[in-house]
Design a protein around this motif. Structure first.
Motif, PDB file in Angstrom:
ATOM      1  N   ALA A 265      17.836 -99.535 -71.268  1.00  0.00           N
ATOM      2  CA  ALA A 265      18.414 -99.902 -69.976  1.00  0.00           C
ATOM      3  C   ALA A 265      18.346-101.413 -69.766  1.00  0.00           C
ATOM      4  O   ALA A 265      19.292-102.030 -69.263  1.00  0.00           O
ATOM      5  N   VAL A 266      17.238-102.020 -70.190  1.00  0.00           N
ATOM      6  CA  VAL A 266      17.087-103.474 -70.042  1.00  0.00           C
ATOM      7  C   VAL A 266      18.136-104.187 -70.906  1.00  0.00           C
ATOM      8  O   VAL A 266      18.726-105.182 -70.497  1.00  0.00           O
ATOM      9  N   ARG A 267      18.432-103.608 -72.069  1.00  0.00           N
ATOM     10  CA  ARG A 267      19.482-104.210 -72.917  1.00  0.00           C
ATOM     11  C   ARG A 267      20.858-104.137 -72.273  1.00  0.00           C
ATOM     12  O   ARG A 267      21.715-104.965 -72.536  1.00  0.00           O
ATOM     13  N   THR A 268      21.095-103.117 -71.428  1.00  0.00           N
ATOM     14  CA  THR A 268      22.405-103.034 -70.770  1.00  0.00           C
ATOM     15  C   THR A 268      22.460-103.899 -69.524  1.00  0.00           C
ATOM     16  O   THR A 268      23.504-104.006 -68.891  1.00  0.00           O
ATOM     17  N   GLY A 269      21.312-104.495 -69.121  1.00  0.00           N
ATOM     18  CA  GLY A 269      21.345-105.435 -68.004  1.00  0.00           C
ATOM     19  C   GLY A 269      20.565-105.018 -66.770  1.00  0.00           C
ATOM     20  O   GLY A 269      20.493-105.770 -65.806  1.00  0.00           O
ATOM     21  N   LEU A 270      19.968-103.830 -66.800  1.00  0.00           N
ATOM     22  CA  LEU A 270      19.111-103.461 -65.663  1.00  0.00           C
ATOM     23  C   LEU A 270      17.785-104.204 -65.804  1.00  0.00           C
ATOM     24  O   LEU A 270      17.395-104.580 -66.902  1.00  0.00           O
ATOM     25  N   THR A 271      17.086-104.392 -64.683  1.00  0.00           N
ATOM     26  CA  THR A 271      15.747-104.963 -64.790  1.00  0.00           C
ATOM     27  C   THR A 271      14.785-103.832 -65.143  1.00  0.00           C
ATOM     28  O   THR A 271      15.091-102.646 -64.921  1.00  0.00           O
ATOM     29  N   GLU A 272      13.631-104.204 -65.686  1.00  0.00           N
ATOM     30  CA  GLU A 272      12.660-103.188 -66.078  1.00  0.00           C
ATOM     31  C   GLU A 272      12.231-102.381 -64.854  1.00  0.00           C
ATOM     32  O   GLU A 272      12.071-101.157 -64.913  1.00  0.00           O
ATOM     33  N   ARG A 273      12.097-103.098 -63.738  1.00  0.00           N
ATOM     34  CA  ARG A 273      11.674-102.431 -62.508  1.00  0.00           C
ATOM     35  C   ARG A 273      12.706-101.385 -62.056  1.00  0.00           C
ATOM     36  O   ARG A 273      12.345-100.249 -61.731  1.00  0.00           O
ATOM     37  N   GLU A 274      13.999-101.756 -62.103  1.00  0.00           N
ATOM     38  CA  GLU A 274      15.058-100.798 -61.737  1.00  0.00           C
ATOM     39  C   GLU A 274      15.020 -99.586 -62.660  1.00  0.00           C
ATOM     40  O   GLU A 274      15.126 -98.450 -62.223  1.00  0.00           O
ATOM     41  N   ALA A 275      14.882 -99.881 -63.962  1.00  0.00           N
ATOM     42  CA  ALA A 275      14.901 -98.801 -64.943  1.00  0.00           C
ATOM     43  C   ALA A 275      13.746 -97.841 -64.695  1.00  0.00           C
ATOM     44  O   ALA A 275      13.932 -96.623 -64.672  1.00  0.00           O
ATOM     45  N   ARG A 276      12.548 -98.397 -64.478  1.00  0.00           N
ATOM     46  CA  ARG A 276      11.379 -97.523 -64.274  1.00  0.00           C
ATOM     47  C   ARG A 276      11.540 -96.693 -63.013  1.00  0.00           C
ATOM     48  O   ARG A 276      11.163 -95.525 -62.970  1.00  0.00           O
ATOM     49  N   SER A 277      12.137 -97.288 -61.981  1.00  0.00           N
ATOM     50  CA  SER A 277      12.249 -96.519 -60.745  1.00  0.00           C
ATOM     51  C   SER A 277      13.304 -95.415 -60.873  1.00  0.00           C
ATOM     52  O   SER A 277      13.121 -94.310 -60.356  1.00  0.00           O
ATOM     53  N   THR A 278      14.377 -95.682 -61.622  1.00  0.00           N
ATOM     54  CA  THR A 278      15.375 -94.631 -61.859  1.00  0.00           C
ATOM     55  C   THR A 278      14.773 -93.480 -62.665  1.00  0.00           C
ATOM     56  O   THR A 278      14.987 -92.309 -62.349  1.00  0.00           O
ATOM     57  N   ILE A 279      13.996 -93.840 -63.696  1.00  0.00           N
ATOM     58  CA  ILE A 279      13.395 -92.785 -64.528  1.00  0.00           C
ATOM     59  C   ILE A 279      12.376 -91.988 -63.707  1.00  0.00           C
ATOM     60  O   ILE A 279      12.296 -90.766 -63.814  1.00  0.00           O
ATOM     61  N   ALA A 280      11.652 -92.694 -62.824  1.00  0.00           N
ATOM     62  CA  ALA A 280      10.667 -91.988 -61.987  1.00  0.00           C
ATOM     63  C   ALA A 280      11.378 -91.000 -61.062  1.00  0.00           C
ATOM     64  O   ALA A 280      10.905 -89.884 -60.856  1.00  0.00           O
ATOM     65  N   SER A 281      12.547 -91.381 -60.524  1.00  0.00           N
ATOM     66  CA  SER A 281      13.196 -90.407 -59.630  1.00  0.00           C
ATOM     67  C   SER A 281      13.775 -89.246 -60.422  1.00  0.00           C
ATOM     68  O   SER A 281      13.806 -88.120 -59.929  1.00  0.00           O
ATOM     69  N   ALA A 282      14.196 -89.494 -61.667  1.00  0.00           N
ATOM     70  CA  ALA A 282      14.634 -88.374 -62.523  1.00  0.00           C
ATOM     71  C   ALA A 282      13.460 -87.430 -62.773  1.00  0.00           C
ATOM     72  O   ALA A 282      13.619 -86.204 -62.738  1.00  0.00           O
ATOM     73  N   ALA A 283      12.288 -88.002 -63.005  1.00  0.00           N
ATOM     74  CA  ALA A 283      11.105 -87.170 -63.261  1.00  0.00           C
ATOM     75  C   ALA A 283      10.784 -86.328 -62.037  1.00  0.00           C
ATOM     76  O   ALA A 283      10.505 -85.134 -62.153  1.00  0.00           O
ATOM     77  N   ARG A 284      10.881 -86.962 -60.847  1.00  0.00           N
ATOM     78  CA  ARG A 284      10.604 -86.208 -59.609  1.00  0.00           C
ATOM     79  C   ARG A 284      11.593 -85.077 -59.442  1.00  0.00           C
ATOM     80  O   ARG A 284      11.235 -83.977 -59.080  1.00  0.00           O
ATOM     81  N   MET A 285      12.879 -85.392 -59.721  1.00  0.00           N
ATOM     82  CA  MET A 285      13.893 -84.402 -59.443  1.00  0.00           C
ATOM     83  C   MET A 285      13.834 -83.206 -60.381  1.00  0.00           C
ATOM     84  O   MET A 285      14.241 -82.111 -60.030  1.00  0.00           O
ATOM     85  N   THR A 286      13.358 -83.438 -61.585  1.00  0.00           N
ATOM     86  CA  THR A 286      13.320 -82.318 -62.538  1.00  0.00           C
ATOM     87  C   THR A 286      11.941 -81.664 -62.582  1.00  0.00           C
ATOM     88  O   THR A 286      11.733 -80.755 -63.362  1.00  0.00           O
ATOM     89  N   ALA A 287      11.014 -82.143 -61.720  1.00  0.00           N
ATOM     90  CA  ALA A 287       9.663 -81.538 -61.718  1.00  0.00           C
ATOM     91  C   ALA A 287       9.770 -80.093 -61.268  1.00  0.00           C
ATOM     92  O   ALA A 287      10.650 -79.749 -60.489  1.00  0.00           O
ATOM     93  N   PRO A 288       8.881 -79.232 -61.772  1.00  0.00           N
ATOM     94  CA  PRO A 288       8.934 -77.825 -61.365  1.00  0.00           C
ATOM     95  C   PRO A 288       8.847 -77.728 -59.848  1.00  0.00           C
ATOM     96  O   PRO A 288       8.088 -78.413 -59.215  1.00  0.00           O
ATOM     97  N   SER A 289       9.662 -76.836 -59.300  1.00  0.00           N
ATOM     98  CA  SER A 289       9.692 -76.667 -57.865  1.00  0.00           C
ATOM     99  C   SER A 289       8.378 -76.093 -57.376  1.00  0.00           C
ATOM    100  O   SER A 289       7.798 -75.217 -57.995  1.00  0.00           O
ATOM    101  N   THR A 290       7.880 -76.603 -56.241  1.00  0.00           N
ATOM    102  CA  THR A 290       6.649 -76.042 -55.677  1.00  0.00           C
ATOM    103  C   THR A 290       6.978 -75.136 -54.497  1.00  0.00           C
ATOM    104  O   THR A 290       6.115 -74.554 -53.901  1.00  0.00           O
ATOM    105  N   ARG A 291       8.307 -75.059 -54.184  1.00  0.00           N
ATOM    106  CA  ARG A 291       8.700 -74.190 -53.073  1.00  0.00           C
ATOM    107  C   ARG A 291       8.622 -72.730 -53.508  1.00  0.00           C
ATOM    108  O   ARG A 291       8.827 -72.418 -54.669  1.00  0.00           O
ATOM    109  N   HIS A 292       8.347 -71.866 -52.576  1.00  0.00           N
ATOM    110  CA  HIS A 292       8.352 -70.437 -52.886  1.00  0.00           C
ATOM    111  C   HIS A 292       9.509 -69.787 -52.141  1.00  0.00           C
ATOM    112  O   HIS A 292       9.805 -70.185 -51.025  1.00  0.00           O
ATOM    113  N   PRO A 293      10.144 -68.811 -52.759  1.00  0.00           N
ATOM    114  CA  PRO A 293      11.301 -68.194 -52.112  1.00  0.00           C
ATOM    115  C   PRO A 293      10.903 -67.496 -50.808  1.00  0.00           C
ATOM    116  O   PRO A 293       9.786 -67.074 -50.658  1.00  0.00           O
TER     117      PRO A 293
END
Ligand SMILES: [Zn+2]
Length: 293
Positions: A265-293
């Motif tokens: 991502a840094v090679r394509t022009g994003l800053t390291e900080r932007e890249a890490r924050s995008t990856i962190a939100s991907a990690a949050r979004m794909t984390a196992p759901s803690t909600r119960h039906p």
């Protein structure tokens, strides 16, 4: 062998350029609605995953562009094109296509209305494209930080979703079944924001974390995701990084792939900080759901 219909190609190019002016990235399509340019790697004995890093045309939706010069080059390379595809999921509209099919005996429009009633959303006024077979495509725009996957009849029978990596046949395209056009009164509209209740239905149910790919399969997939990020044009860098990181986390290689993805991502022009924050939100979004039906 593809026949050449210059008038159809010229018209398709004109429509494609006007879509691009509205911020929609396009590729030439053949009469069969498939990308008009075939993969330059189709004869490679052992094709490596390539999304255009080789610099040639023929990578399907990865060729898509909003730059008039590039679009003219793509059409010049495909003089048999009679239509154009609009890439979904890209900046600035993050287009989501709701494809209401008329196949078999399912009434997909009724199914969508029923979903709307059940989940308390209304379908906004937006661009509607009429297909030659009597189907309809609703164009919606998604949030920048959410990746909507493609799906077929997952929402309801006859409703397909075109999201990241997918494309929609653009209005004005000619196919072997006829011409695509916008529904009266909708051609000047901008794609309306996807209602949040509908958006939630379009996102994958949190997948099980049980899958652990063997290390070489994981390795190959990881390389593919890194290449996908490296090939990003300006304007798609963050979307691509987010998409790749989601896939990595879904497949259990997220933590291992974080450093290579940040470097790409840094090679394509994003800053390291932007890249890490995008990856962190991907990690949050794909984390196992803690909600119960
Ligand atoms: Zn290539």
């Amino acid at each position: 062998m593809a026949t050449i219909d210059r008038r159809a190609t010229t018209l398709a190019l004109a429509h494609a350029l006007s879509a691009a002016e509205r911020g929609l990235a396009v590729i030439p399509l053949s009469r069969t609605k498939l990308p008009a340019l075939r993969s330059p790697h189709r004869d490679d004995p052992d094709p490596r995953p390539c999304h255009g890093e080789c610099g040639r045309f023929g990578h399907g939706v990865y060729d898509a562009s909003t730059e008039p010069l590039r679009i003219r080059e793509l059409f010049a390379a495909a003089p048999w094109a009679t239509g154009y595809g609009i890439a979904c999921g890209l900046h600035p509209h993050h287009l989501i296509g709701v494809d209401l099919d008329t196949k078999s005996d399912t009434d997909s429009s009724a199914a969508l209305r029923e979903l709307a009633l059940r989940h308390l959303f209304t379908i906004p006024d937006t661009v509607v494209v009429l297909t030659p077979s009597g189907g309809r495509h609703l164009w919606l725009s998604g949030p920048a930080d959410v990746v909507v996957p493609n799906s077929a009849s997952r929402l309801a029978p006859g409703i397909d979703i075109r999201g990241a990596g997918g494309y929609l046949v653009g209005p004005g395209s000619r196919t072997e079944h006829g011409v695509y056009g916008t529904a009266p009164g909708t051609s000047r509209l901008a794609p309306a924001p996807c209602p949040p209740e509908l958006l939630r239905l379009l996102l994958p149910a949190h997948t099980s974390r049980a899958r652990h790919p063997t290390s070489s399969a994981g390795e190959r997939q990881g390389q593919g995701l890194v290449q996908f990020v490296l090939a990003a044009h300006e304007g798609q860098r963050n979307t691509r990084l987010f998409w790749a990181a989601c896939r990595a986390y879904e497949n259990g290689i997220g933590p291992r792939l974080t450093a290579p993805l940040v470097r790409a991502a840094v090679r394509t022009g994003l800053t390291e900080r932007e890249a890490r924050s995008t990856i962190a939100s991907a990690a949050r979004m794909t984390a196992p759901s803690t909600r119960h039906p």
